[in-house]
Write a protein that holds these residues in place. Structure first.
Motif, mmCIF file in Angstrom:
data_model
loop_
_atom_site.group_PDB
_atom_site.id
_atom_site.type_symbol
_atom_site.label_atom_id
_atom_site.label_comp_id
_atom_site.label_asym_id
_atom_site.label_seq_id
_atom_site.Cartn_x
_atom_site.Cartn_y
_atom_site.Cartn_z
ATOM 1 N N GLN A 38 8.734 99.392 3.259
ATOM 2 C CA GLN A 38 9.663 99.079 2.181
ATOM 3 C C GLN A 38 10.342 97.742 2.429
ATOM 4 O O GLN A 38 10.767 97.451 3.549
ATOM 5 C CB GLN A 38 10.723 100.172 2.050
ATOM 6 C CG GLN A 38 10.188 101.494 1.534
ATOM 7 C CD GLN A 38 11.282 102.459 1.142
ATOM 8 O OE1 GLN A 38 12.379 102.405 1.679
ATOM 9 N NE2 GLN A 38 11.001 103.333 0.205
ATOM 10 N N GLU A 39 10.438 96.939 1.368
ATOM 11 C CA GLU A 39 11.158 95.667 1.416
ATOM 12 C C GLU A 39 12.201 95.662 0.298
ATOM 13 O O GLU A 39 11.874 95.946 -0.856
ATOM 14 C CB GLU A 39 10.206 94.491 1.200
ATOM 15 C CG GLU A 39 9.036 94.426 2.150
ATOM 16 C CD GLU A 39 8.052 93.357 1.713
ATOM 17 O OE1 GLU A 39 8.393 92.156 1.811
ATOM 18 O OE2 GLU A 39 6.955 93.723 1.258
ATOM 19 N N PHE A 40 13.434 95.356 0.658
ATOM 20 C CA PHE A 40 14.496 95.253 -0.345
ATOM 21 C C PHE A 40 14.794 93.780 -0.544
ATOM 22 O O PHE A 40 15.308 93.106 0.350
ATOM 23 C CB PHE A 40 15.741 96.008 0.120
ATOM 24 C CG PHE A 40 16.767 96.165 -0.965
ATOM 25 C CD1 PHE A 40 16.571 97.057 -2.005
ATOM 26 C CD2 PHE A 40 17.931 95.422 -0.951
ATOM 27 C CE1 PHE A 40 17.520 97.214 -3.011
ATOM 28 C CE2 PHE A 40 18.883 95.565 -1.946
ATOM 29 C CZ PHE A 40 18.670 96.463 -2.973
ATOM 30 N N LEU A 41 14.436 93.274 -1.730
ATOM 31 C CA LEU A 41 14.559 91.851 -2.033
ATOM 32 C C LEU A 41 15.720 91.612 -2.986
ATOM 33 O O LEU A 41 16.053 92.458 -3.807
ATOM 34 C CB LEU A 41 13.265 91.337 -2.679
ATOM 35 C CG LEU A 41 11.959 91.695 -1.966
ATOM 36 C CD1 LEU A 41 10.768 91.188 -2.759
ATOM 37 C CD2 LEU A 41 11.936 91.117 -0.556
ATOM 38 N N GLY A 42 16.334 90.444 -2.887
ATOM 39 C CA GLY A 42 17.397 90.077 -3.812
ATOM 40 C C GLY A 42 18.754 89.966 -3.162
ATOM 41 O O GLY A 42 19.700 89.479 -3.758
ATOM 42 N N SER A 43 18.882 90.423 -1.932
ATOM 43 C CA SER A 43 20.131 90.262 -1.193
ATOM 44 C C SER A 43 19.991 89.043 -0.283
ATOM 45 O O SER A 43 18.887 88.527 -0.094
ATOM 46 C CB SER A 43 20.432 91.515 -0.373
ATOM 47 O OG SER A 43 19.365 91.803 0.498
ATOM 48 N N PRO A 44 21.081 88.553 0.292
ATOM 49 C CA PRO A 44 20.992 87.359 1.151
ATOM 50 C C PRO A 44 19.975 87.508 2.280
ATOM 51 O O PRO A 44 19.333 86.545 2.678
ATOM 52 C CB PRO A 44 22.416 87.224 1.695
ATOM 53 C CG PRO A 44 23.280 87.853 0.639
ATOM 54 C CD PRO A 44 22.476 88.993 0.104
ATOM 55 N N GLN A 45 19.823 88.734 2.794
ATOM 56 C CA GLN A 45 18.863 88.960 3.870
ATOM 57 C C GLN A 45 17.877 90.040 3.438
ATOM 58 O O GLN A 45 18.265 91.123 3.017
ATOM 59 C CB GLN A 45 19.569 89.397 5.160
ATOM 60 C CG GLN A 45 18.610 89.604 6.330
ATOM 61 C CD GLN A 45 19.357 90.011 7.592
ATOM 62 O OE1 GLN A 45 20.552 90.247 7.572
ATOM 63 N NE2 GLN A 45 18.643 90.074 8.698
ATOM 64 N N ILE A 46 16.575 89.740 3.515
ATOM 65 C CA ILE A 46 15.550 90.719 3.166
ATOM 66 C C ILE A 46 15.574 91.845 4.199
ATOM 67 O O ILE A 46 15.620 91.601 5.398
ATOM 68 C CB ILE A 46 14.159 90.061 3.120
ATOM 69 C CG1 ILE A 46 14.124 88.977 2.038
ATOM 70 C CG2 ILE A 46 13.079 91.100 2.858
ATOM 71 C CD1 ILE A 46 12.816 88.209 1.988
ATOM 72 N N TYR A 47 15.566 93.086 3.701
ATOM 73 C CA TYR A 47 15.628 94.231 4.596
ATOM 74 C C TYR A 47 14.302 94.990 4.560
ATOM 75 O O TYR A 47 13.730 95.217 3.497
ATOM 76 C CB TYR A 47 16.766 95.170 4.193
ATOM 77 C CG TYR A 47 16.905 96.348 5.122
ATOM 78 C CD1 TYR A 47 17.517 96.202 6.362
ATOM 79 C CD2 TYR A 47 16.398 97.594 4.777
ATOM 80 C CE1 TYR A 47 17.625 97.271 7.226
ATOM 81 C CE2 TYR A 47 16.507 98.668 5.639
ATOM 82 C CZ TYR A 47 17.123 98.499 6.867
ATOM 83 O OH TYR A 47 17.213 99.560 7.735
ATOM 84 N N PHE A 48 13.797 95.359 5.738
ATOM 85 C CA PHE A 48 12.552 96.103 5.857
ATOM 86 C C PHE A 48 12.822 97.442 6.540
ATOM 87 O O PHE A 48 13.698 97.540 7.403
ATOM 88 C CB PHE A 48 11.534 95.344 6.718
ATOM 89 C CG PHE A 48 11.174 93.974 6.213
ATOM 90 C CD1 PHE A 48 10.064 93.791 5.411
ATOM 91 C CD2 PHE A 48 11.937 92.866 6.563
ATOM 92 C CE1 PHE A 48 9.725 92.530 4.961
ATOM 93 C CE2 PHE A 48 11.605 91.601 6.121
ATOM 94 C CZ PHE A 48 10.493 91.429 5.307
#
Length: 266
Positions: free
Chosen positions: A196-206
């Protein structure tokens, strides 16, 4: 959504359980990620899944195996869902297998239709069931499936500071590994591992998520299908606790699922 062990009977009447069933029987004592082959093509379900279903999913247990040293931010917040049934609709459709690179061939050469999940429909309905609040705009804008890869799903979430799709955040989930077991004609077990990748915040979270589900068909009863499901959360290499956790899950959620045919459909 969650899991108990469903086993079939061998020719001699003894229980037959594969690696996926054995793993589920050990819940919550999971010490590593499952060893699974890479996901190729879509997940094919038994024929008895075809159709549209009224589904209820209920969180029945949650465990933080490495607490109090390591926990996930949302773990305690998810306690609000414990023993709270969440209804949504799910759909499974018949599709011809694409074995010839999309060439326009007659159905007779494509083989028997396969039953697959309508991932966009199911993902949208499940996300809205959990995230929507009465009287407020839905935070879920859309769920899309990559037309070139049925294992890649994109969920568009509304940015709180914007009121348009341009301000949406994206959750990209890609199935990277999968295993399937069929202990009997009335039982079906599957495990999928997602990146899972969460895009759109200052830091991409995996992160990595494993979902294992044991389904059982009840031909003459309601609910028609029941399932036990476990979702396991694993830390990503960017997390400061990654090396301490290793391949052990940091959160486990167990669910009970019930599937009933749409009203008027038997």
């Amino acid at each position: 959504m969650a899991l108990l062990l469903w086993v079939g009977l061998g020719m001699d009447g003894t229980a037959q359980a594969g690696p996926l069933g054995d793993r589920l029987a050990r819940f919550p004592d999971w010490q590593s990620k499952p060893l699974l082959p890479s996901a190729k093509g879509d997940l094919v379900y038994p024929d008895w899944f075809e159709g549209t279903w009224d589904v209820t999913t209920t969180l029945v247990d949650l465990v933080a195996p490495l607490a109090p040293e390591i926990t996930t931010p949302g773990f305690e917040g998810n306690r609000q869902y414990l023993n709270q049934p969440v209804p949504f609709q799910a759909r499974f459709v018949a599709t011809l297998p694409n074995r010839f690179g999309g060439l326009p061939l007659p159905p007779s050469l494509l083989g028997k239709p396969q039953i697959v999940a309508d991932r966009a429909f199911n993902g949208l309905n499940l996300a809205k069931a959990y995230l929507d609040k009465p009287g407020e705009k839905s935070p879920v804008l859309a769920v899309k499936v990559d037309p070139k890869n049925p294992n890649r799903q994109i969920t568009l979430l509304r940015d709180e500071s914007e009121d348009s799709v341009l301000g949406a955040k994206e959750l990209v989930s890609t199935v990277v590994a999968r295993g399937v077991e069929t202990p009997s004609p009335l039982e079906f077990i599957t495990t999928e591992v997602f990146q899972q990748e969460f895009l759109g915040s200052p830091q991409i979270y995996f992160n990595t998520v494993e979902t294992s589900t044991a389904y059982q068909l009840h031909p003459d009863e309601l609910p028609r299908i029941t399932a036990d499901q476990v979702t396991a959360i694993y830390l990503s290499p960017q997390d400061p606790d990654y090396f301490a956790a290793g391949d052990r899950p940091v959160a486990l959620y167990r669910y009970r699922l019930e599937f009933n045919p749409e009203p008027g459909i038997d």
